[in-house]
Design an enzyme around this catalytic site. Structure first.
Site, short mmCIF file in Angstrom:
data_model
loop_
_atom_site.label_atom_id
_atom_site.label_comp_id
_atom_site.label_asym_id
_atom_site.label_seq_id
_atom_site.Cartn_x
_atom_site.Cartn_y
_atom_site.Cartn_z
N CYS A 47 34.33 -45.15 5.94
CA CYS A 47 33.03 -44.96 6.59
C CYS A 47 32.33 -46.31 6.77
CB CYS A 47 32.16 -44.01 5.76
SG CYS A 47 30.49 -43.85 6.39
N CYS A 54 28.50 -46.23 6.11
CA CYS A 54 28.14 -46.17 4.68
C CYS A 54 28.40 -47.51 3.99
CB CYS A 54 28.98 -45.11 3.95
SG CYS A 54 29.30 -43.63 4.86
N ASP A 55 29.56 -48.11 4.23
CA ASP A 55 29.98 -49.26 3.42
C ASP A 55 29.91 -50.61 4.14
OD1 ASP A 55 30.48 -47.52 1.32
OD2 ASP A 55 32.48 -47.06 2.07
#
Ligand code: NAP
Length: 311
Positions: A133, A136-137
């Site tokens: 992701c 997200c990261d």
């Protein structure tokens, strides 16, 4: 026991669209979601190809609006995990971790889960440089060099997103051209921060505390090389989520649920919509369309069942 007109499993684009249409058709609607509402759309940095959206929105904002819209029309959204679905006469029994529910129809909109490459180091460094992701990261790898694996729409989309954060992005793809839509592929190829290593696969992910290198193999020459990087983002497709369904539900060779044009499966009253079903094009707009059709046809099925069909 309370009987729902329809239980929708999954609150992504397909599920929330089905919920809105079913609730507007005056059905008693329950949506079950085990994670956050929004599904894969949550990962979208800029949703820019949904018809009518002149300004791109992020997946979270869009998913939240869909949820609010479905709830305003009367859909109930509950957080729980579905263990199995059984047809019992004219009813469906939906067993969840929080108890059993009953419905006249079920719409499966559980989407698909990201695939892993299955190489040494992938599990070890998951959360320590290996990610599925970018939204997200990605921010953890600001001004670092990152690797993206895959050649489809997801890999290209996410590489574009990461190029805004990372110092540079190397895409590793097993073929000599992208599977992604041309517009997206062209954007990647013209991005100065993205380099593509063609005809290559990741054989191993190495590091001490976190990712430091990937070992690459050229699939044509079998030449092996190492590439230093801080993260590996894997986007090599996904698998439909159907483990809670009986084996009697017909699927294709990839495990995607087979439906007709009405989104009906081979089990009367059971519908499938979005990425979980066998479909030639997986987009937010097609998932939303599937959801609308499934809800409409579920309402008609209930009318038939109860002798109220308009003839
Ligand atoms: P995908 O289209 O199935 O592409 C997966 C990519 O990963 C392919 O390039 C494939 O290579 C490669 N791959 C598969 N297994 C691999 C392995 N073991 N090792 C190395 N590479 C591997 O999956 P996706 O990109 O996640 O897209 C899924 C669906 O969502 C598609 O229908 C896509 O159109 C849609 N989507 C659309 C958008 C958008 O419109 N902006 C964004 C994201 C996703 P090969 O090409 O050799 O098979």
């Amino acid at each position: 026991m309370e009987v729902w007109d329809t239980i929708i499993i999954g609150a992504g684009a397909a599920g929330l669209s089905a919920a809105q249409y079913a609730a507007r058709a005056n059905l008693k609607v329950l949506v079950l979601e085990e994670m956050a509402h929004g599904g894969q759309a949550l990962l979208i940095d800029r949703l820019e190809n949904y018809p009518g959206l002149l300004e791109p929105v992020d997946g979270y904002t869009w998913a939240d609006a869909m949820r609010t819209q479905a709830e305003r029309f009367g859909a109930v959204i509950q957080s729980t995990s579905v263990e199995h679905v059984i047809k019992d006469g004219d009813r469906f029994l939906v067993k969840t971790t929080d108890g059993e529910l009953v419905a006249k129809t079920v719409i499966v909109a559980t989407g698909a889960k990201h695939r892993h490459i299955g190489v040494p180091g992938e599990e070890t460094f998951s959360g320590r440089g290996v990610s599925y992701c970018a939204t997200c990261d990605g921010p953890f790898f600001k001004n670092k060099h990152v690797v993206v694996v895959g050649g489809g729409d997801s890999a290209c989309d996410e590489a574009m997103f990461l190029s805004k954060l990372a110092s540079s992005v190397t895409m590793v793809h097993r073929r000599d051209r992208f599977r992604a839509q041309k517009a997206l592929a062209d954007r990647v190829l013209h991005n100065e921060k993205i380099t593509v290593i063609w005809n290559s696969v990741v054989k191993e992910i190495k590091g001490t505390k976190s990712v430091e290198h990937v070992v690459l193999e050229n699939v044509q020459t079998h030449e092996v090389s190492e590439l230093a990087c801080s993260a590996v983002f894997v986007f090599i497709g996904s698998d439909p989520q159907t483990a809670f369904l009986p084996d009697s539900v017909e699927k294709d060779e990839t495990g995607s649920i087979l439906t007709n044009l009405r989104m009906e499966t081979n089990i009367p009253g059971l519908y499938a919509a979005g990425d979980v079903r066998a479909t030639p094009f997986r987009q937010v707009v097609t998932a939303a369309g599937d959801g609308a059709i499934a809800a409409h046809c579920a309402a008609q099925y209930i009318d038939e069942l109860e002798g109220k069909a308009y003839r």
